[in-house]
Design a protein around this motif. Sequence first.
Motif, PDB file in Angstrom:
ATOM      1  N   ARG A   6      -4.944 -10.599   4.406  1.00  0.00           N
ATOM      2  CA  ARG A   6      -4.093 -10.447   5.586  1.00  0.00           C
ATOM      3  C   ARG A   6      -2.886 -11.369   5.471  1.00  0.00           C
ATOM      4  N   GLY A   7      -2.394 -11.506   4.258  1.00  0.00           N
ATOM      5  CA  GLY A   7      -1.237 -12.354   4.018  1.00  0.00           C
ATOM      6  C   GLY A   7       0.049 -11.734   4.534  1.00  0.00           C
ATOM      7  N   PRO A   8       1.119 -12.523   4.568  1.00  0.00           N
ATOM      8  CA  PRO A   8       2.387 -12.038   5.131  1.00  0.00           C
ATOM      9  C   PRO A   8       3.127 -11.068   4.222  1.00  0.00           C
ATOM     10  N   VAL A   9       2.742 -10.979   2.960  1.00  0.00           N
ATOM     11  CA  VAL A   9       3.344 -10.052   2.011  1.00  0.00           C
ATOM     12  C   VAL A   9       2.221  -9.360   1.242  1.00  0.00           C
ATOM     13  N   LEU A  10       2.302  -8.074   1.102  1.00  0.00           N
ATOM     14  CA  LEU A  10       1.307  -7.257   0.427  1.00  0.00           C
ATOM     15  C   LEU A  10      -0.118  -7.495   0.953  1.00  0.00           C
ATOM     16  N   PRO A  11      -0.332  -7.323   2.247  1.00  0.00           N
ATOM     17  CA  PRO A  11      -1.693  -7.404   2.769  1.00  0.00           C
ATOM     18  C   PRO A  11      -2.493  -6.187   2.330  1.00  0.00           C
ATOM     19  N   TRP A  12      -3.790  -6.211   2.587  1.00  0.00           N
ATOM     20  CA  TRP A  12      -4.660  -5.113   2.183  1.00  0.00           C
ATOM     21  C   TRP A  12      -4.197  -3.779   2.765  1.00  0.00           C
ATOM     22  N   LYS A  13      -3.724  -3.780   3.999  1.00  0.00           N
ATOM     23  CA  LYS A  13      -3.288  -2.521   4.609  1.00  0.00           C
ATOM     24  C   LYS A  13      -2.126  -1.907   3.844  1.00  0.00           C
ATOM     25  N   ARG A  14      -1.279  -2.750   3.277  1.00  0.00           N
ATOM     26  CA  ARG A  14      -0.164  -2.251   2.474  1.00  0.00           C
ATOM     27  C   ARG A  14      -0.675  -1.702   1.132  1.00  0.00           C
ATOM     28  N   ILE A  15      -1.608  -2.393   0.522  1.00  0.00           N
ATOM     29  CA  ILE A  15      -2.211  -1.915  -0.725  1.00  0.00           C
ATOM     30  C   ILE A  15      -2.908  -0.579  -0.485  1.00  0.00           C
ATOM     31  N   LYS A  16      -3.627  -0.474   0.631  1.00  0.00           N
ATOM     32  CA  LYS A  16      -4.325   0.773   0.965  1.00  0.00           C
ATOM     33  C   LYS A  16      -3.310   1.895   1.205  1.00  0.00           C
ATOM     34  N   TYR A  17      -2.190   1.565   1.793  1.00  0.00           N
ATOM     35  CA  TYR A  17      -1.102   2.539   2.011  1.00  0.00           C
ATOM     36  C   TYR A  17      -0.663   3.120   0.674  1.00  0.00           C
ATOM     37  N   PHE A  18      -0.413   2.255  -0.300  1.00  0.00           N
ATOM     38  CA  PHE A  18      -0.026   2.726  -1.631  1.00  0.00           C
ATOM     39  C   PHE A  18      -1.164   3.513  -2.273  1.00  0.00           C
ATOM     40  N   GLY A  19      -2.391   3.015  -2.120  1.00  0.00           N
ATOM     41  CA  GLY A  19      -3.539   3.693  -2.710  1.00  0.00           C
ATOM     42  C   GLY A  19      -3.729   5.100  -2.174  1.00  0.00           C
ATOM     43  N   ASP A  20      -3.527   5.278  -0.881  1.00  0.00           N
ATOM     44  CA  ASP A  20      -3.694   6.601  -0.270  1.00  0.00           C
ATOM     45  C   ASP A  20      -2.642   7.589  -0.773  1.00  0.00           C
ATOM     46  N   LEU A  21      -1.491   7.075  -1.179  1.00  0.00           N
ATOM     47  CA  LEU A  21      -0.429   7.935  -1.695  1.00  0.00           C
ATOM     48  C   LEU A  21      -0.569   8.196  -3.195  1.00  0.00           C
ATOM     49  N   CYS A  22      -1.155   7.238  -3.909  1.00  0.00           N
ATOM     50  CA  CYS A  22      -1.289   7.358  -5.370  1.00  0.00           C
ATOM     51  C   CYS A  22      -2.641   7.912  -5.805  1.00  0.00           C
ATOM     52  N   MET A  23      -3.686   7.396  -5.189  1.00  0.00           N
ATOM     53  CA  MET A  23      -5.039   7.710  -5.625  1.00  0.00           C
ATOM     54  C   MET A  23      -5.953   7.931  -4.429  1.00  0.00           C
ATOM     55  N   PRO A  24      -5.669   8.930  -3.611  1.00  0.00           N
ATOM     56  CA  PRO A  24      -6.547   9.190  -2.456  1.00  0.00           C
ATOM     57  C   PRO A  24      -7.969   9.432  -2.917  1.00  0.00           C
ATOM     58  N   GLN A  25      -8.920   9.041  -2.082  1.00  0.00           N
ATOM     59  CA  GLN A  25     -10.329   9.107  -2.470  1.00  0.00           C
ATOM     60  C   GLN A  25     -10.715  10.496  -2.973  1.00  0.00           C
ATOM     61  N   GLU A  26     -10.207  11.537  -2.348  1.00  0.00           N
ATOM     62  CA  GLU A  26     -10.616  12.894  -2.716  1.00  0.00           C
ATOM     63  C   GLU A  26     -10.006  13.353  -4.048  1.00  0.00           C
ATOM     64  N   PRO A  48       1.411  -8.949 -11.608  1.00  0.00           N
ATOM     65  CA  PRO A  48       0.904  -7.600 -11.913  1.00  0.00           C
ATOM     66  C   PRO A  48      -0.417  -7.314 -11.207  1.00  0.00           C
ATOM     67  N   ASP A  49      -0.612  -6.057 -10.843  1.00  0.00           N
ATOM     68  CA  ASP A  49      -1.945  -5.634 -10.431  1.00  0.00           C
ATOM     69  C   ASP A  49      -2.660  -5.181 -11.705  1.00  0.00           C
ATOM     70  N   ALA A  50      -3.572  -6.008 -12.159  1.00  0.00           N
ATOM     71  CA  ALA A  50      -4.265  -5.751 -13.420  1.00  0.00           C
ATOM     72  C   ALA A  50      -5.579  -5.020 -13.223  1.00  0.00           C
ATOM     73  N   ASN A  51      -5.989  -4.886 -11.979  1.00  0.00           N
ATOM     74  CA  ASN A  51      -7.248  -4.224 -11.654  1.00  0.00           C
ATOM     75  C   ASN A  51      -6.940  -2.893 -10.950  1.00  0.00           C
ATOM     76  N   ASP A  52      -7.975  -2.146 -10.595  1.00  0.00           N
ATOM     77  CA  ASP A  52      -7.766  -0.832  -9.971  1.00  0.00           C
ATOM     78  C   ASP A  52      -7.876  -0.902  -8.452  1.00  0.00           C
ATOM     79  N   SER A  53      -7.123  -1.826  -7.851  1.00  0.00           N
ATOM     80  CA  SER A  53      -7.221  -2.051  -6.405  1.00  0.00           C
ATOM     81  C   SER A  53      -6.772  -0.839  -5.591  1.00  0.00           C
ATOM     82  N   LEU A  54      -5.940   0.024  -6.157  1.00  0.00           N
ATOM     83  CA  LEU A  54      -5.483   1.196  -5.410  1.00  0.00           C
ATOM     84  C   LEU A  54      -6.595   2.215  -5.206  1.00  0.00           C
ATOM     85  N   THR A  55      -7.701   2.058  -5.900  1.00  0.00           N
ATOM     86  CA  THR A  55      -8.838   2.972  -5.732  1.00  0.00           C
ATOM     87  C   THR A  55      -9.863   2.447  -4.730  1.00  0.00           C
ATOM     88  N   PHE A  56      -9.691   1.221  -4.247  1.00  0.00           N
ATOM     89  CA  PHE A  56     -10.698   0.602  -3.378  1.00  0.00           C
ATOM     90  C   PHE A  56     -10.752   1.280  -2.009  1.00  0.00           C
TER      91      PHE A  56
END
Length: 373
Positions: free
Chosen positions: A250-270, A226-234
């Motif tokens: 920069r792992g082979p599965v769910l790297p930061w760029k992928r998390i940021k991709y989800f974050g931009d779609l769910c919780m964009p900074q603005e 589970p993502d228990a923290n608010d990483s999609l807002t980072f």
Amino acid sequence: MSNLDSDLGGHAVANQSAHGQQPTPGDGLDLIEDHILPQLDPDFVQYFVNVVAKKSQAHTIPIEEVRADPDSHRPPIALDTSKGYERVSDHVLSSQDGANITVRAYHPDPEQHGLGPWPVHLNFHGGGFVLGDLQAEAQLCLSMREAGVVVVDVNYRHCPETIWGKCIQDAWAALNWVRDSHTTLNINPTSISLGGVSAGGHISLVLQHMARDAGIPLKLCMASVPDANDSLTFKYYTDSPFSSFHEFHRGPVLPWKRIKYFGDLCMPQEKQEELKKLWPDWWFAPIRAPNWNGLCDTFIRTAQCDPLRDEGEAYAMKLIAGGTKVTVKRYLGCPHTFMYLKVMKQKQEYEDDAVDALRLAHGLGPRKVPLTE
């Protein structure tokens, strides 16, 4: 070319050897960083080289392209169980705002598990709150019903078409619908558990607290990676206080760029200030929940090579401190969403563990025949 699934994909930048092999440019091994490669199970490494490394990086694929061709973007274990499967049925329920959502119920074999009423387990799929459907984890639902429980798979609404937070409301509506539909489903409304993978694990953690607050007893919360923290807002991966988030960014599965991709779609900074006015703070980060007393028994499952590993285990420690009975298992050699990969022996172990946990939580006793036989 398409990404492999909702969380697989997003190549790392790497350059060293492991597993007795010297990586060369373009062979796939060169895409896994030298400090990560020795930690990964060899079966996954081979799968990464043969399959994942040959796909487009997941975070580069526009969501419009994913929506236009969903069949190419489902997990490897995705299965269409809408037709041709016994004891599987779809139901439509209304969420808090009146929107209709569909759930799929998987009933156990009465010849093996009696005529009911059966315990019930709600499943919330993974996919970063953006991807997933009733096919994504159907195979896992079929497996879990072998515990002798009815499994209800919930197709909650996704971002960006729906604002983040509606997923929680949909999940809550599904929990209450199950309790009210005990005659239709032939289930025992006093024997309910819930769980999910990744984003679905996050939803499960939130519902664990909501159920306690509403006086709804749960037999088990079974949250995986589970993502228990608010990483999609980072803004940056360095915003996380957890070591695994840094180690595997920069792992082979769910790297930061992928998390940021989800974050931009769910919780964009603005949009974050607006979202934070709509929902409680701890919905974004269950680890910041205000009350840790009186929560249901919990099974937290993490993966060794997952950026979300440490926050899931930290959530478990908070539960323990609050007096909750908790089981924590870390699957060694595994990346995020390893349970979607048939090539990994840990997938079968994961399914066996789920059946055992569900039978124990619902008082059904140990299973007679292992799933692996």
